[in-house]
Design a protein around this motif. Structure first.
Motif, PDB file in Angstrom:
ATOM      1  N   LEU A 131     -31.193  12.666 -16.074  1.00  0.00           N
ATOM      2  CA  LEU A 131     -32.172  12.339 -15.141  1.00  0.00           C
ATOM      3  C   LEU A 131     -31.694  11.908 -13.788  1.00  0.00           C
ATOM      4  CD1 LEU A 131     -34.938  10.670 -16.844  1.00  0.00           C
ATOM      5  CD2 LEU A 131     -34.985  12.977 -16.101  1.00  0.00           C
ATOM      6  N   LYS A 132     -32.167  12.229 -12.696  1.00  0.00           N
ATOM      7  CA  LYS A 132     -31.927  11.911 -11.412  1.00  0.00           C
ATOM      8  C   LYS A 132     -33.090  11.367 -10.689  1.00  0.00           C
ATOM      9  CE  LYS A 132     -27.980  14.823 -10.560  1.00  0.00           C
ATOM     10  NZ  LYS A 132     -27.046  15.584  -9.751  1.00  0.00           N
ATOM     11  N   LEU A 133     -32.921  10.637  -9.608  1.00  0.00           N
ATOM     12  CA  LEU A 133     -33.974   9.846  -9.233  1.00  0.00           C
ATOM     13  C   LEU A 133     -35.018  11.058  -8.452  1.00  0.00           C
ATOM     14  CD1 LEU A 133     -32.108   7.173  -7.231  1.00  0.00           C
ATOM     15  CD2 LEU A 133     -33.746   6.623  -9.002  1.00  0.00           C
ATOM     16  N   LYS A 134     -34.464  12.007  -8.022  1.00  0.00           N
ATOM     17  CA  LYS A 134     -35.386  13.040  -7.436  1.00  0.00           C
ATOM     18  C   LYS A 134     -36.153  13.743  -8.435  1.00  0.00           C
ATOM     19  CE  LYS A 134     -32.035  16.970  -8.085  1.00  0.00           C
ATOM     20  NZ  LYS A 134     -31.194  17.886  -7.028  1.00  0.00           N
ATOM     21  N   ASP A 135     -35.893  13.581  -9.817  1.00  0.00           N
ATOM     22  CA  ASP A 135     -36.575  14.160 -10.760  1.00  0.00           C
ATOM     23  C   ASP A 135     -38.128  13.409 -11.214  1.00  0.00           C
ATOM     24  OD1 ASP A 135     -34.797  16.126 -11.161  1.00  0.00           O
ATOM     25  OD2 ASP A 135     -33.648  14.884 -12.665  1.00  0.00           O
ATOM     26  N   LEU A 136     -38.143  12.316 -10.663  1.00  0.00           N
ATOM     27  CA  LEU A 136     -39.475  11.520 -10.792  1.00  0.00           C
ATOM     28  C   LEU A 136     -40.422  11.549  -9.779  1.00  0.00           C
ATOM     29  CD1 LEU A 136     -37.807   8.044 -12.042  1.00  0.00           C
ATOM     30  CD2 LEU A 136     -38.325  10.053 -13.173  1.00  0.00           C
ATOM     31  N   ASN A 137     -41.491  11.855 -10.116  1.00  0.00           N
ATOM     32  CA  ASN A 137     -42.763  12.073  -9.211  1.00  0.00           C
ATOM     33  C   ASN A 137     -43.630  10.987  -9.298  1.00  0.00           C
ATOM     34  OD1 ASN A 137     -45.032  12.819  -7.502  1.00  0.00           O
ATOM     35  ND2 ASN A 137     -44.676  14.908  -7.830  1.00  0.00           N
ATOM     36  N   PHE A 138     -43.716   9.918  -8.692  1.00  0.00           N
ATOM     37  CA  PHE A 138     -44.551   8.640  -9.043  1.00  0.00           C
ATOM     38  C   PHE A 138     -45.982   8.966  -8.561  1.00  0.00           C
ATOM     39  CE2 PHE A 138     -40.046   6.782  -8.831  1.00  0.00           C
ATOM     40  CZ  PHE A 138     -40.131   6.273 -10.081  1.00  0.00           C
ATOM     41  N   LYS A 139     -46.040   9.614  -7.501  1.00  0.00           N
ATOM     42  CA  LYS A 139     -47.577   9.991  -7.036  1.00  0.00           C
ATOM     43  C   LYS A 139     -48.245  10.701  -8.104  1.00  0.00           C
ATOM     44  CE  LYS A 139     -49.815  11.832  -3.138  1.00  0.00           C
ATOM     45  NZ  LYS A 139     -49.843  12.571  -1.974  1.00  0.00           N
ATOM     46  N   GLU A 140     -47.627  11.713  -8.685  1.00  0.00           N
ATOM     47  CA  GLU A 140     -48.440  12.377  -9.752  1.00  0.00           C
ATOM     48  C   GLU A 140     -48.277  11.918 -11.203  1.00  0.00           C
ATOM     49  OE1 GLU A 140     -50.487  14.689  -8.787  1.00  0.00           O
ATOM     50  OE2 GLU A 140     -49.984  14.626  -6.521  1.00  0.00           O
ATOM     51  N   LYS A 141     -47.238  10.947 -11.435  1.00  0.00           N
ATOM     52  CA  LYS A 141     -47.088  10.231 -12.770  1.00  0.00           C
ATOM     53  C   LYS A 141     -46.383  11.315 -13.583  1.00  0.00           C
ATOM     54  CE  LYS A 141     -50.787   7.147 -11.856  1.00  0.00           C
ATOM     55  NZ  LYS A 141     -50.111   5.998 -11.380  1.00  0.00           N
ATOM     56  N   TYR A 142     -45.452  12.233 -13.171  1.00  0.00           N
ATOM     57  CA  TYR A 142     -44.625  12.941 -14.312  1.00  0.00           C
ATOM     58  C   TYR A 142     -43.404  13.034 -13.682  1.00  0.00           C
ATOM     59  CZ  TYR A 142     -45.547  16.901 -10.915  1.00  0.00           C
ATOM     60  OH  TYR A 142     -45.748  17.766 -10.084  1.00  0.00           O
ATOM     61  N   GLY A 143     -42.193  13.276 -14.516  1.00  0.00           N
ATOM     62  CA  GLY A 143     -40.955  13.757 -13.998  1.00  0.00           C
ATOM     63  C   GLY A 143     -40.405  14.879 -14.368  1.00  0.00           C
ATOM     64  N   PHE A 144     -39.537  15.637 -14.028  1.00  0.00           N
ATOM     65  CA  PHE A 144     -38.931  16.738 -14.429  1.00  0.00           C
ATOM     66  C   PHE A 144     -37.726  16.611 -15.361  1.00  0.00           C
ATOM     67  CE2 PHE A 144     -41.225  18.263 -10.772  1.00  0.00           C
ATOM     68  CZ  PHE A 144     -41.777  19.350 -11.187  1.00  0.00           C
ATOM     69  N   VAL A 145     -37.497  17.370 -16.593  1.00  0.00           N
ATOM     70  CA  VAL A 145     -36.201  17.518 -17.212  1.00  0.00           C
ATOM     71  C   VAL A 145     -35.727  18.681 -16.704  1.00  0.00           C
ATOM     72  CG1 VAL A 145     -35.196  18.114 -19.640  1.00  0.00           C
ATOM     73  CG2 VAL A 145     -37.092  16.201 -19.300  1.00  0.00           C
ATOM     74  N   ARG A 146     -34.710  18.763 -15.981  1.00  0.00           N
ATOM     75  CA  ARG A 146     -33.857  20.024 -15.545  1.00  0.00           C
ATOM     76  C   ARG A 146     -32.876  20.625 -16.393  1.00  0.00           C
ATOM     77  NH1 ARG A 146     -37.083  20.766 -10.783  1.00  0.00           N
ATOM     78  NH2 ARG A 146     -37.250  18.866  -9.858  1.00  0.00           N
ATOM     79  N   GLN A 147     -32.936  21.881 -16.585  1.00  0.00           N
ATOM     80  CA  GLN A 147     -31.981  22.562 -17.547  1.00  0.00           C
ATOM     81  C   GLN A 147     -31.831  21.684 -18.749  1.00  0.00           C
ATOM     82  OE1 GLN A 147     -29.847  25.451 -16.209  1.00  0.00           O
ATOM     83  NE2 GLN A 147     -31.740  25.307 -15.421  1.00  0.00           N
ATOM     84  N   GLY A 148     -33.010  21.526 -19.598  1.00  0.00           N
ATOM     85  CA  GLY A 148     -32.918  20.937 -20.896  1.00  0.00           C
ATOM     86  C   GLY A 148     -32.378  21.965 -21.919  1.00  0.00           C
ATOM     87  N   LYS A 149     -32.734  21.701 -23.202  1.00  0.00           N
ATOM     88  CA  LYS A 149     -32.177  22.583 -24.308  1.00  0.00           C
ATOM     89  C   LYS A 149     -32.684  23.981 -24.000  1.00  0.00           C
ATOM     90  CE  LYS A 149     -32.078  22.734 -29.312  1.00  0.00           C
ATOM     91  NZ  LYS A 149     -32.430  22.245 -30.596  1.00  0.00           N
TER      92      LYS A 149
END
Length: 272
Positions: free
Chosen positions: A137-155
């Protein structure tokens, strides 16, 4: 072009993971060692017989399905043959995954003494992340305004979103203050990304301090997350989306690990 080379070329073009490519190569190579035919002479019957032999030798349904998918990929996607083999083997494992109760999860987190480690363990559970997904996880993957994050290139090299729990929002924001958005969220004292083995030790140590008499690892928290969602009346399709499973079959296991009294399906006999 050889079989393995052809698989690597096409699978890489489709952005399959290195692990998947190697698995497909191994499966197809083993099939041809058994079959002893040139690819153009292979029939559906040959594939059926090969898979049935595997079943007779006690191979699991999951293993047989991997071989089937590898063979279908080679014959259908690379050789462009009409090679529909519509059979499936049960994926339900003989041993269900170990899960923690909600009380045990709380004890595990409470007994993770290092503040940053506590956040890592809590995020593993609260978002149902795989160990590698948490550590990448990188800091840019967190969207605190919308309360979700992104998993980039997971399984499977797929992106998906995950929930940021309200209880973790403040501490994650504090962890992010003044840092470059391209940085990894969790870095150790040497300013490097944590290894999976380090994360394993963090979870094991907390489990011992909490007095949990189960063999636990980071993935145990993902199993527990999914099971508790089912117990909270979330549907299999909802849990499937949050876990990033390609097929609902992989998610169905959590119906088996959920407390039986929390599964809301009733027998029609009760309505007679």
């Amino acid at each position: 072009m050889g079989v393995s080379e052809a698989i690597e070329k096409e699978a890489s073009r489709r952005r399959f993971s290195d692990k998947t490519i190697k698995t497909y190569q191994k499966c197809v190579e083993r099939f041809f060692l058994w079959c002893k035919k040139e690819p153009k002479y292979v029939t559906k019957k040959d594939v059926h017989e090969f898979l049935e032999k595997m079943s007779e030798r006690g191979k699991s349904g999951n293993t047989i399905n991997i071989y089937l998918n590898a063979l279908k990929f080679y014959f259908e996607e690379i050789l462009r043959r009409n090679f529909r083999v519509d059979i499936r083997y049960s994926k339900i494992p003989k041993n269900l995954p170990i899960i923690l109760t909600k009380e045990e999860v709380k004890k595990l987190i409470d007994n993770t003494k290092n503040h940053k480690h506590k956040i890592m363990v809590a995020l593993l559970y609260s978002a149902g992340l795989r160990a590698s997904e948490l550590l990448n996880l990188k800091l840019k993957d967190l969207n605190f305004k919308e309360k979700y994050g992104f998993v980039r290139q997971g399984k499977g090299r797929k992106d998906r979103i995950f929930i940021i729990a309200e209880k973790l929002e403040r501490v994650l924001l504090q962890l992010s203050v003044g840092r470059n958005k391209e940085e990894f969220l969790f870095i150790n004292n040497k300013n490097k990304v944590y290894s999976i083995s380090s994360l394993q030790k963090i979870v094991e140590k907390a489990g011992k301090l909490a007095g949990i008499q189960k063999k636990i690892h980071p993935h145990t928290l993902r199993h527990s997350f999914a099971t508790h969602l089912i117990e909270n009346s979330c549907s299999v399709s909802e849990v499937q989306t949050l876990l990033g499973h390609k097929s609902p079959e992989a998610t169905m296991i959590y119906l088996h690990t959920a407390a039986p009294n929390m599964i809301k399906i009733k027998s029609p006999f009760d309505r007679l």
